[in-house]
Scaffold this active site. Sequence first.
Site, PDB file in Angstrom:
ATOM      1  N   ASP A  65       1.097  -0.948  -0.297  1.00 42.12           N
ATOM      2  CA  ASP A  65      -0.161  -0.150  -0.220  1.00 42.12           C
ATOM      3  C   ASP A  65       0.942   1.457   0.256  1.00 42.12           C
ATOM      4  O   ASP A  65       0.188   2.117  -0.344  1.00 42.12           O
ATOM      5  CB  ASP A  65      -0.858   0.109   1.361  1.00 42.12           C
ATOM      6  N   TYR A 110       2.672   2.284  -3.153  1.00 44.97           N
ATOM      7  CA  TYR A 110       0.977   2.303  -4.290  1.00 44.97           C
ATOM      8  C   TYR A 110       0.269   3.963  -3.383  1.00 44.97           C
ATOM      9  O   TYR A 110       0.617   4.555  -4.904  1.00 44.97           O
ATOM     10  CB  TYR A 110      -0.065   1.478  -3.926  1.00 44.97           C
ATOM     11  N   SER A 117     -13.922   7.530  -1.263  1.00 38.35           N
ATOM     12  CA  SER A 117     -12.324   7.511  -0.756  1.00 38.35           C
ATOM     13  C   SER A 117     -11.704   8.440  -0.348  1.00 38.35           C
ATOM     14  O   SER A 117     -12.225   9.530   0.012  1.00 38.35           O
ATOM     15  CB  SER A 117     -11.504   6.867  -2.574  1.00 38.35           C
ATOM     16  N   GLU A 119     -11.253   8.539  14.184  1.00 35.89           N
ATOM     17  CA  GLU A 119     -12.069   6.768  14.202  1.00 35.89           C
ATOM     18  C   GLU A 119     -10.507   5.728  13.190  1.00 35.89           C
ATOM     19  O   GLU A 119      -9.755   6.952  12.957  1.00 35.89           O
ATOM     20  CB  GLU A 119     -13.101   6.586  13.187  1.00 35.89           C
ATOM     21  N   LYS A 144      -8.916   3.506  11.300  1.00 32.78           N
ATOM     22  CA  LYS A 144      -9.222   3.303   9.875  1.00 32.78           C
ATOM     23  C   LYS A 144      -8.519   1.548   9.986  1.00 32.78           C
ATOM     24  O   LYS A 144      -7.384   1.941  10.289  1.00 32.78           O
ATOM     25  CB  LYS A 144      -8.139   4.409   8.806  1.00 32.78           C
ATOM     26  N   ASP A 197      -8.735  -1.604   8.560  1.00 37.31           N
ATOM     27  CA  ASP A 197      -7.750  -2.236   6.977  1.00 37.31           C
ATOM     28  C   ASP A 197      -8.146  -3.410   6.877  1.00 37.31           C
ATOM     29  O   ASP A 197      -7.958  -4.987   6.935  1.00 37.31           O
ATOM     30  CB  ASP A 197      -6.021  -2.566   6.898  1.00 37.31           C
ATOM     31  N   TYR A 226     -19.400   2.541  10.196  1.00 39.33           N
ATOM     32  CA  TYR A 226     -18.699   3.858  10.321  1.00 39.33           C
ATOM     33  C   TYR A 226     -19.717   4.976   9.787  1.00 39.33           C
ATOM     34  O   TYR A 226     -19.112   6.380   9.225  1.00 39.33           O
ATOM     35  CB  TYR A 226     -17.424   4.111  10.580  1.00 39.33           C
ATOM     36  N   LYS A 248      -1.957   8.106   7.813  1.00 42.09           N
ATOM     37  CA  LYS A 248      -1.630   6.774   7.373  1.00 42.09           C
ATOM     38  C   LYS A 248      -0.545   6.657   8.172  1.00 42.09           C
ATOM     39  O   LYS A 248       0.408   7.871   8.351  1.00 42.09           O
ATOM     40  CB  LYS A 248      -1.650   6.973   6.184  1.00 42.09           C
ATOM     41  N   CYS A 307      26.514 -29.185   6.014  1.00 49.89           N
ATOM     42  CA  CYS A 307      26.722 -27.910   6.980  1.00 49.89           C
ATOM     43  C   CYS A 307      27.829 -26.788   5.643  1.00 49.89           C
ATOM     44  O   CYS A 307      28.767 -27.350   5.475  1.00 49.89           O
ATOM     45  CB  CYS A 307      27.505 -27.826   8.138  1.00 49.89           C
ATOM     46  N   CYS A 356      30.334 -25.786   7.172  1.00 47.92           N
ATOM     47  CA  CYS A 356      30.775 -25.722   7.978  1.00 47.92           C
ATOM     48  C   CYS A 356      32.282 -26.483   6.711  1.00 47.92           C
ATOM     49  O   CYS A 356      32.146 -27.102   6.376  1.00 47.92           O
ATOM     50  CB  CYS A 356      30.882 -25.968   9.638  1.00 47.92           C
ATOM     51  N   CYS A 388      23.251 -30.137  12.695  1.00 53.47           N
ATOM     52  CA  CYS A 388      24.825 -29.796  11.980  1.00 53.47           C
ATOM     53  C   CYS A 388      24.957 -30.784  13.176  1.00 53.47           C
ATOM     54  O   CYS A 388      24.789 -30.412  14.551  1.00 53.47           O
ATOM     55  CB  CYS A 388      25.589 -28.990  11.828  1.00 53.47           C
ATOM     56  N   CYS A 439      31.962 -29.119  14.470  1.00 51.14           N
ATOM     57  CA  CYS A 439      31.841 -28.170  13.001  1.00 51.14           C
ATOM     58  C   CYS A 439      32.335 -26.436  14.484  1.00 51.14           C
ATOM     59  O   CYS A 439      31.500 -25.995  15.141  1.00 51.14           O
ATOM     60  CB  CYS A 439      30.102 -27.769  13.383  1.00 51.14           C
TER      61      CYS A 439
HETATM   62  S1  IVH Z   1     -14.868   6.264   5.587  1.00 47.37           S
HETATM   63  C1  IVH Z   1     -16.626   9.481   2.347  1.00 47.37           C
HETATM   64  N1  IVH Z   1     -13.932   5.974   8.500  1.00 47.37           N
HETATM   65  O1  IVH Z   1     -10.472   3.966   4.056  1.00 47.37           O
HETATM   66  C2  IVH Z   1     -16.109   8.306   3.698  1.00 47.37           C
HETATM   67  N2  IVH Z   1     -13.439   5.237   5.842  1.00 47.37           N
HETATM   68  O2  IVH Z   1      -9.182   4.596   2.546  1.00 47.37           O
HETATM   69  C3  IVH Z   1     -15.722   7.172   3.415  1.00 47.37           C
HETATM   70  N3  IVH Z   1     -11.989   2.786   6.003  1.00 47.37           N
HETATM   71  O3  IVH Z   1     -13.506   3.845   1.246  1.00 47.37           O
HETATM   72  C4  IVH Z   1     -15.277   6.341   4.621  1.00 47.37           C
HETATM   73  N4  IVH Z   1     -11.836   2.952   7.932  1.00 47.37           N
HETATM   74  O4  IVH Z   1     -12.914   1.211   3.193  1.00 47.37           O
HETATM   75  C5  IVH Z   1     -14.295   5.673   6.818  1.00 47.37           C
HETATM   76  N5  IVH Z   1     -13.639   4.732  10.311  1.00 47.37           N
HETATM   77  C6  IVH Z   1     -13.397   4.926   8.985  1.00 47.37           C
HETATM   78  C7  IVH Z   1     -12.708   3.794   7.694  1.00 47.37           C
HETATM   79  C8  IVH Z   1     -13.051   4.429   6.142  1.00 47.37           C
HETATM   80  C9  IVH Z   1     -11.665   2.185   7.413  1.00 47.37           C
HETATM   81  C10 IVH Z   1     -11.794   2.155   4.391  1.00 47.37           C
HETATM   82  C11 IVH Z   1     -12.576   2.726   3.540  1.00 47.37           C
HETATM   83  C12 IVH Z   1     -12.340   3.639   2.840  1.00 47.37           C
HETATM   84  C13 IVH Z   1     -10.591   3.579   3.083  1.00 47.37           C
HETATM   85  C14 IVH Z   1      -9.790   4.825   2.442  1.00 47.37           C
END
Ligand code: IVH
Length: 729
Positions: free
Chosen positions: A49, A52, A98, A158, A160, A162, A279, A368, A462, A464, A481, A486
């Site tokens: 990630d 990316y 996103s 909140e 995030k 994964d 969420y 992040k 080995c 050695c 070994c 050795c």
């Molecule tokens: S809110 C319009 N809250 O992170 C806002 N997203 O990198 C919608 N994700 O697409 C997303 N934890 O898949 C929100 N507490 C959280 C999250 C969360 C994980 C993900 C979600 C989002 C992605 C963006």
Amino acid sequence: MADPKRAPAPADAGTGPSDDVALRIGALRDEIAEHNRRYHAEDAPIISDAEYDALVRELRGYEEQFPELLVPDSPTQQVGGPRSTLFAPVRHRAPMMSLDNAFSADELVAWGERIERRLARGDGNSGATRVVDVEVDPVPEVEPAPDAERTPAGYACELKIDGVAISLRYEGGQLVQAATRGDGQTGEDVTANVRTVGVVPKQLPAGAPQVLEVRGEVYMSTSAFDALQARQRAENLARIEAGRKPNPVAVNPRNAAAGSLRQKDPAVTASRELSMWCYQLGEVEGGPAFTTHSETLAFLGGLGFPVNPEVRLLDTIEEVHAFCERWQQHRHDLDYEIDGVVTKVDELARRELLGTTSRAPRWAIAYKFPPEERTTTLLDIKVSVGRTGRVTPYAQLEPVFVGGANVSQATLHNQDQVKAKDVRVGDTVVVRRAGDVIPEVVGPVLTPEHDARPEWVFPTTCPCSVESVLVRPEGESDTRCVHPECPFQQAGHIEHFGGRGSMDIEGFGEQRVRLFLDLGLIADVADIYSIDWERVRGLEGFGDTAIANLQAGIEASKDRPLANLLVGLNIRHLGPAGAEALARAFGHLDRILAASVDEMASVEGVGPVIAAAARAWFDDDDAHRSLIEKLRAAGLNFAGPEASGEPQTLLGKSVVVTGTLEGYSREEVEAAIKARGGKAPASVSKKTTAVVVGESPGASKVTKAEELGIPVLDEAGFERLLTTGELSA
Ligand code: IVH
């Protein structure tokens, strides 16, 4: 010709984009589109990630610098990637967006300032308290609102999660559809699979809105993932043994969750122990009016949706940053993976004002965490030989910065692990370094090139120089070994002997041990005490002071406790706890040397495995007894300072005491038993020799003793037992 794979030299300020830049932008767009496809359509990303994100940032940087090159179908303007065609498409009524990312405190602060400026512009002063950076985005200076008028708790923070973003749709209180995000407009119908996720409500309580869309993250807990990965690796070993190709193994919980949701057979998904945190609301019809995001979360919780408990409402960006930092530190305290913190403007009216861009809302930001997983090239697989002769394969890697450190080597543990992970020299591999955990090669990125590479073969001899065939005993995972000479083992043993926890010889580390071995100054641990110092004098780094210090370190080591010496002898299975127990129980190395396996095994903290290994080691007259005699002659301490001096009347016996004795406190009873070589466990079992009963005994212990036919003694009987080891007079 410019290389589109490399970043071009930065253009001078004020000039238009060069051809190199245009070329690089095109290459970045293609590359990102390909990674999107692999990630979203195939669940098989080939870069981490973090890598990316770096590509997207680079592209976005150029597009900001040269807006004339921005096109609507640039990956920076889109959410996610194309759908796979395995599942029916679902058009989202409200798009699934996103999030923009912040990778540092500065970027987070800049986001806070940006939205406050916008809010200040939009509605005069809706809680905005600071205005900065006037030059870049001029806005009228705003007076901070007096405290009483300030909107408290502007930000909902909140974790995030994964996992995989999922939208759940309920109609008339029934779960009717579950869809992935896809490109944000159209996702995939995974209803049958999501129905198997236990925490997802299938039916809502009466009074729920007529139409309700709930967004959240489906994830696999770390513990469920570890179990799945272990299962998959074991299955692969069996497949390999049967001459079949191994299956791909999930490399992290996110991929495992995505793969589990993309099963054609929901029964497979059901077996994967998926979970979900909700969420966000999507489309809602016939629900209550909300004024804040936090109200919507409380509402969801009330309807039975799983809402993560770690949400915090915070007033300032500084507090938000502190929250992010705290979770960065504590991310591994959770049984699920998080890759950052999402901060959202809590007040819905303010969200309206802020609006969204084509791909992400302006009212939220994802902070992040630094990556704990990166991909790199596996340059070679080598083996190292430890002091016990164990041969451990390890990966030599193209150095990569991951989990806060540069990693160029990572253990591969043993032969089976290499096989199960199916890593091959030349592969791009996922490397993980999480928290304090040692770096790990998780697995290869599966590409056609991987398939074409030869499998790694565990060496049969080995490394050695002495000719030695490696041995892997039936049923064991380690290869060893077994050659007594050795040099790797010798070096490892001598380093261990001089190391902390053993003889702790100051100034006698790996380099000096290897030098002295190479020069023939020492061949075994006892030789440390008869080094020819005249030969050392004159070696580089060995002036008078260095020699005097090393001599003092060696001299001081002669007085280390017996337990340290036992650890230093390098007896298989015998660690510090077992050594301590033996030293305490027997009080002298000579008494340990004379003890039987049973006598040793009956000491608390020493089991039959350690006892048998110790006995076998001591019985090797040529190599080990002579070594011990050399150490004795050198004047090493063989006596246990903690020797009780008591006759070992209770060796092999286990005595449970219940209730209060007149002559002994609880601690004294235990000490008296242990000083005589016995065990003093807390509960009665069939191995118990006797139960001693004092005032107010525990009824269950007495009953159990009677049931098992174990002798019950009073205090006088106990004292007799202590002195004679006999149960009756
Ligand atoms: S809110 C319009 N809250 O992170 C806002 N997203 O990198 C919608 N994700 O697409 C997303 N934890 O898949 C929100 N507490 C959280 C999250 C969360 C994980 C993900 C979600 C989002 C992605 C963006």
